[in-house]
Structures are given as structure tokens and as C-alpha cells.
Design an enzyme around this catalytic site. Structure first.
Site, PDB file in Angstrom:
ATOM      1  CB  SER A 180      -0.957  -0.005   1.200  1.00 25.59           C
ATOM      2  OG  SER A 180      -0.241  -0.182   2.401  1.00 25.59           O
ATOM      3  CG  HIS A 208      -3.767  -0.773  -2.391  1.00 27.70           C
ATOM      4  ND1 HIS A 208      -4.216   0.514  -2.321  1.00 27.70           N
ATOM      5  CD2 HIS A 208      -3.452  -1.142  -1.120  1.00 27.70           C
ATOM      6  CE1 HIS A 208      -4.151   0.923  -1.060  1.00 27.70           C
ATOM      7  NE2 HIS A 208      -3.705  -0.060  -0.313  1.00 27.70           N
ATOM      8  CE  LYS A 240      -7.535   1.028   0.748  1.00 26.97           C
ATOM      9  NZ  LYS A 240      -6.937   0.111   1.693  1.00 26.97           N
TER      10      LYS A 240
HETATM   11  C1  LIG Z   1      -6.906  -0.012   3.123  1.00 28.26           C
HETATM   12  C2  LIG Z   1      -6.310  -1.311   3.459  1.00 28.26           C
HETATM   13  C3  LIG Z   1      -6.913  -2.156   4.384  1.00 28.26           C
HETATM   14  C4  LIG Z   1      -8.100  -1.742   5.213  1.00 28.26           C
HETATM   15  O1  LIG Z   1      -9.251  -1.710   4.480  1.00 28.26           O
HETATM   16  P1  LIG Z   1     -10.480  -0.821   4.997  1.00 28.26           P
HETATM   17  O2  LIG Z   1     -11.649  -1.346   4.272  1.00 28.26           O
HETATM   18  O3  LIG Z   1     -10.129   0.589   4.634  1.00 28.26           O
HETATM   19  O4  LIG Z   1     -10.552  -1.019   6.474  1.00 28.26           O
HETATM   20  C5  LIG Z   1      -6.376  -3.403   4.572  1.00 28.26           C
HETATM   21  N1  LIG Z   1      -5.277  -3.793   3.905  1.00 28.26           N
HETATM   22  C6  LIG Z   1      -4.639  -2.989   3.032  1.00 28.26           C
HETATM   23  C7  LIG Z   1      -3.429  -3.478   2.319  1.00 28.26           C
HETATM   24  C8  LIG Z   1      -5.143  -1.714   2.784  1.00 28.26           C
HETATM   25  O5  LIG Z   1      -4.506  -0.913   1.948  1.00 28.26           O
END
Ligand SMILES: *Cc1c(COP(=O)(O)O)cnc(C)c1O
Length: 386
Positions: A180, A208, A240
Site C-alpha cells: 500500500s 489495492h 478503494k
Molecule cells: C486499506 C487497506 C486495508 C483496510 O481496508 P479498509 O476497508 O479501509 O478497512 C487493509 N489492507 C490494506 C493493504 C489496505 O490498503
């Protein structure tokens, strides 16, 4: 932190002095490249809305229609009476899309990670985790009471070495799919082989990659041709590239049934609103049918990388929508981010503890919704302010 206002005050002061103080900006427009934040107009390069779906009219319509039909709150956990037909159909469509037997919805990705790891791992077990994994995977390991050993980023040899010393019978390899804060991808094929060799769980967090990678947008595992047999636990988020909110875990029927019985962050929390599930279904259709968005995103990634190269700006080894510029010093990173902000461009400074000390960076993220001209503007601003 002891119950002493002075300690809290000095903590806050210290964070400010170290340029580590965090606060939210107030956005007054939908999530999109051009936004009004704190009353000012910005061109933004920091969201995870990679396909530009967070404010898509068809998805918004699906949301409104479902809200008219089902109301707002789900009113209960899935296993009580909060699991609507929209949740059910979304789970079936996610399973189909990812080529897994079943999928299970969670209210956030953070909770999905906590839920799965805690359902499968306990004291005496061993988690092998990439050093750059997302905070939610780290916390998931901590909460489970299993031991966690972290291997150097994407270092398969280091992981193999850890296995030579391992005595735990139940082990899990835990990794981000697309990292991320770095934007590069995990060597999932090799991880899959190691997992097979050691009869270990392999869990890939494709927050992602889902929506942006793979022929049909099903993510990193589709791109790397890893089916349920080779990558038994797929977790991905819906907030996302999908543009809504929530998360899911996909895998075998046995795994999902086991999670339904045991994952506490599934059981003891309110199901996401049915209208969110309906909106997500509409978004999945667009993701699957409209490959132009992925193509556009990829064009923007190439344009940005080429432009940066021409300016002599060194990027990190990433081909994804996450294109960080490593600065190192936290103070300098914050300063550059502020200068960009003063010129109307929003790029977040990523600072410890999100990333290791001395690796502060500007996390540029690109979206299919940007225009070529937006990216030229970013490059021009970077040329002046870096
Ligand atoms: C954003 C993210 C999460 C958390 O997801 P949410 O739905 O925002 O709680 C978990 N793992 C990774 C790699 C992320 O980038």
C-alpha cells in the site's frame, strides 16, 4: 499512556515538533481529482479511488434505489437478521468474479483481516509476514496471540530460511498483494509454492489490486493465475478501486463456513447497509464490463513514470497506481507536500509509523478519472518543488 494530562500534552507537542502530528482535512466535495478541501480548490493525487468509481452516477443510482427499498441501516449483524438479499447476491457475485467457491462480506478491510487471522491462528502458531505489510495485518497477528516473524520485503530466501527454523505445525504466510505504501507487488507465485511445500495457509490482502489488476479486474491473483487451490485466502476491500466501502474474503466453501462460525469481526458487528451492497454490485458490473477504466489508469501510470524519468525524478519500483516518491526525511517530505498544497496540488506525505523511519515519502496515487493534463500539472509542480 498514564492518566495525566501533562503527559498527553507533552506527547502532542513532541509529535508537532517531529512533524508527525496528524489531522484530517475537511473535504466539501465528492471523492474525485478536483476537490474542495478546507474551502480551497485542489487537484488531488492521494485517494485510493483508482478507477474513479466513488462518485459514478450508475453506482449512486443503485445506492439510492436500494435505500428507497431497504432503508438505511442493516439494523443487525449478518447472523441475526441483518443479512439482506443484496448482501447475499453480492457475496455470490464476488465468489464468481474471483473464481472462488464462496465469499464473505466484512464491514471493513481492517476487520476482515482481524477476523480471518484470528479465526485460523492461535497461541503456538506461527505467522510469517512481509515486513511492509499493512497495519491491519500486523494487528491481526498481534491479536491472535500467534507468534509473528517478519521477513525482509518480498525476500523469498529469507522466508525459506525462517521455515528451516520453524517448529509450529500451523503456519500462515501473510502478505499485501500490492504494497500500500510502495506500490510494488508480492511474489505471490513463489509464496504459493512455499505455502504448498509447508502445508501453510497463504493469505493475500489485495486491497489495492482488486479492480485494477488482472484481465477482468479480479486483482493480483487473476493476473498471476493463482486459483483457490494455489492461493486459498483472498481478502480484498471495496472502498478503494470499487469505490464503495467494506471488504470480503473469498475461498473454499469449508473456509467460508468456518469463518462464519468463528470470525469474531464477522459475528459481532453490524452488517454494512444493504444499499452499500447494492451499490457495490453495480460497481462490480462496471469494473468487469468497462476495461477502458483500467486501460486509462495504466496510460496515466505510464505517462507519470515517463514524465518523472524525463525530469530526473526517481520513483520507486512500482507499476501500479501507487507511485511514491521517496524523500527520506520526514521534515523535508512534509515541507514539499506543503509547497505542493500551496500550489493547489494535494499529495500526501507518508510518515512513520505508517512506514519505517527515514523512509518518508510522497505517496502519489493516480486514477482513471485524472486527465492527461492533470498529470502534466503534477509533473510541472514536482519539477518546481521537489
Ligand atoms: C486499506 C487497506 C486495508 C483496510 O481496508 P479498509 O476497508 O479501509 O478497512 C487493509 N489492507 C490494506 C493493504 C489496505 O490498503
Amino acid at each position: 499512556m498514564k492518566n495525566d494530562p501533562k503527559l498527553i500534552q507533552s506527547f502532542l507537542k513532541e509529535k508537532q515538533q517531529q512533524h508527525l502530528y496528524r489531522k484530517a482535512h475537511i473535504s466539501q466535495s465528492p471523492q474525485q481529482p478536483h476537490m474542495t478541501i478546507n474551502g480551497e480548490k485542489f487537484l488531488t493525487f492521494c485517494s485510493n479511488d483508482y478507477l474513479g468509481l466513488a462518485n459514478h452516477p450508475d453506482i449512486l443510482n443503485a445506492f439510492k434505489q436500494a435505500a428507497d427499498k431497504y432503508g438505511i441501516g442493516s439494523g443487525a449483524a449478518h447472523l441475526i437478521n441483518g443479512h439482506s438479499i443484496e448482501h447475499q447476491l453480492l457475496e455470490e457475485e464476488l465468489a464468481e468474479f474471483t473464481g472462488r467457491d464462496r465469499a464473505l462480506l466484512f464491514s471493513t478491510g481492517y476487520m476482515a483481516n482481524l477476523g480471518v487471522v484470528n479465526a485460523l491462528m492461535e497461541r503456538g502458531d506461527m505467522i510469517f509476514a512481509d515486513r511492509l505489510n499493512h497495519a491491519s495485518l500486523i494487528d491481526a497477528g498481534l491479536l491472535s496471540n500467534a507468534k509473528t516473524k517478519r521477513y525482509a520485503h518480498n525476500d523469498i530466501k529469507a522466508l525459506e530460511k525462517l521455515y528451516t527454523k520453524n517448529t509450529s505445525k500451523n503456519t500462515m504466510i501473510l502478505t499485501d498483494g500490492v504494497f500500500s505504501m510502495d506500490g510494488d507487488i508480492a511474489s505471490v507465485k513463489q509464496l504459493s509454492q512455499i505455502a504448498k511445500q509447508h502445508n501453510a495457509w497463504l493469505m493475500v490482502d489485495d486491497a489495492h489490486g482488486f479492480g485494477t489488476l488482472g484481465q477482468t479486474g479480479a486483482g493480483l491473483l487473476e493476473q498471476e493465475n493463482l486459483n483457490q487451490d494455489n492461493a486459498p485466502i483472498l481478502m480484498a476491500t471495496l472502498g478503494k478501486a470499487i469505490g464503495t466501502t467494506g471488504a470480503f474474503v473469498a475461498g473454499s466453501t469449508e473456509l467460508i463456513e468456518y469463518l462464519i462460525q468463528t470470525a469474531r469481526t464477522y459475528t459481532f458487528t453490524t452488517a454494512m447497509p444493504p444499499a452499500i451492497a447494492a451499490a457495490t454490485r453495480a460497481s462490480l458490473k462496471i469494473v468487469q464490463q468497462d476495461s477502458e477504466r483500467r486501460e486509462k489508469l495504466n496510460q496515466h501510470i505510464l505517462q507519470f513514470k515517463k514524465g518523472a524519468d524525463e525530469l530526473g525524478i526517481e520513483l520507486m519500483p512500482s507499476d501500479s497506481a501507487i507511485q511514491p516518491i521517496m524523500i527520506g526525511s520526514t521534515e523535508k517530505t512534509v515541507r514539499i507536500s506543503e509547497r505542493l498544497r500551496n500550489s493547489g496540488i494535494l499529495v500526501t506525505a507518508i510518515r512513520p509509523p505508517t512506514i519505517p523511519e527515514d523512509t518518508a515519502r510522497l505517496r502519489v496515487t493516480l486514477s482513471a478519472k485524472h486527465t492527461k493534463d492533470d498529470i502534466v500539472k503534477l509533473l510541472d509542480a514536482l519539477a518546481v518543488h521537489l
